[in-house]
Design a protein around this motif. Sequence first.
Motif, PDB file in Angstrom:
ATOM      1  N   GLY A   1       1.974   6.280  -6.898  1.00 23.75           N
ATOM      2  CA  GLY A   1       0.805   7.224  -7.439  1.00 23.75           C
ATOM      3  C   GLY A   1       1.058   8.680  -7.552  1.00 23.75           C
ATOM      4  O   GLY A   1       0.655   9.488  -8.260  1.00 23.75           O
ATOM      5  N   CYS A   2       2.148   8.893  -6.563  1.00 28.45           N
ATOM      6  CA  CYS A   2       2.414  10.593  -6.280  1.00 28.45           C
ATOM      7  C   CYS A   2       3.753  10.978  -7.415  1.00 28.45           C
ATOM      8  O   CYS A   2       3.801  11.901  -7.395  1.00 28.45           O
ATOM      9  N   CYS A   3       4.241   9.759  -8.071  1.00 32.53           N
ATOM     10  CA  CYS A   3       5.348  10.055  -8.666  1.00 32.53           C
ATOM     11  C   CYS A   3       4.812  10.197 -10.265  1.00 32.53           C
ATOM     12  O   CYS A   3       3.913   9.546 -10.491  1.00 32.53           O
ATOM     13  N   HIS A   4       5.179  11.447 -10.554  1.00 30.53           N
ATOM     14  CA  HIS A   4       5.011  11.837 -12.060  1.00 30.53           C
ATOM     15  C   HIS A   4       5.468  10.786 -13.057  1.00 30.53           C
ATOM     16  O   HIS A   4       4.758  10.664 -13.951  1.00 30.53           O
TER      17      HIS A   4
ATOM     18  N   ASP B   1       0.872  -1.078   0.035  1.00 29.77           N
ATOM     19  CA  ASP B   1       0.053  -0.077   0.085  1.00 29.77           C
ATOM     20  C   ASP B   1       0.906   1.142   0.101  1.00 29.77           C
ATOM     21  O   ASP B   1       0.384   2.337  -0.679  1.00 29.77           O
ATOM     22  N   THR B   2       2.019   1.362   0.823  1.00 27.89           N
ATOM     23  CA  THR B   2       2.890   2.288   0.941  1.00 27.89           C
ATOM     24  C   THR B   2       3.457   2.614  -0.517  1.00 27.89           C
ATOM     25  O   THR B   2       3.600   3.776  -1.110  1.00 27.89           O
ATOM     26  N   LEU B   3       4.079   1.560  -1.383  1.00 32.66           N
ATOM     27  CA  LEU B   3       4.687   1.577  -2.327  1.00 32.66           C
ATOM     28  C   LEU B   3       3.522   2.216  -3.455  1.00 32.66           C
ATOM     29  O   LEU B   3       4.019   2.999  -4.281  1.00 32.66           O
ATOM     30  N   GLN B   4       2.444   1.811  -3.394  1.00 34.23           N
ATOM     31  CA  GLN B   4       1.364   1.919  -4.463  1.00 34.23           C
ATOM     32  C   GLN B   4       1.152   3.407  -4.299  1.00 34.23           C
ATOM     33  O   GLN B   4       0.976   4.132  -5.435  1.00 34.23           O
ATOM     34  N   THR B   5       0.841   3.972  -2.976  1.00 38.32           N
ATOM     35  CA  THR B   5       0.721   5.331  -2.807  1.00 38.32           C
ATOM     36  C   THR B   5       2.040   6.249  -3.403  1.00 38.32           C
ATOM     37  O   THR B   5       1.594   7.538  -4.070  1.00 38.32           O
ATOM     38  N   LEU B   6       3.084   5.931  -3.051  1.00 39.32           N
ATOM     39  CA  LEU B   6       4.170   6.433  -3.651  1.00 39.32           C
ATOM     40  C   LEU B   6       4.412   6.635  -4.984  1.00 39.32           C
ATOM     41  O   LEU B   6       4.572   7.439  -5.642  1.00 39.32           O
TER      42      LEU B   6
END
Length: 128
Positions: A110-113, A103-108
């Motif tokens: 998602g925040c990366c362009h 979940d943490t990696l998925q969120t990160l």
Amino acid sequence: MNIGQAATASGVSAKMIRYYESIALIPAGKRSEAGYRIYGDNDLHTLRFVKRARALGFSLDQIRDLLSLWQNKERASADVKTIALGHVAELNQRIAELTEMRDTLQTLAGCCHGDHRPDCPILQTLAG
């Protein structure tokens, strides 16, 4: 049968059979006059037991305990159940940890362009 044949019949590699013998997880194979290991049906049954237990993620110490219980016809099934449920609890903990990492990696991610710019929240989080 020799160690190669036992490996093929059990699905446990010869290297792992030797290792399991070296740590006394399984009894050492009997030896021929020429010094070669010889395995019988009981040995194969034990190797298959170990293979199935490893496939379920039991540790070597847990497998040692399970083998001891399996070979003890006076055992209480409650002892086996205690080991199994302890392992289930360990698996649930690992699942929770892996889910949190995912979940943490998925969120990160998602925040990366994900473009040509150098700024990256994934690297920033790892660095800091």
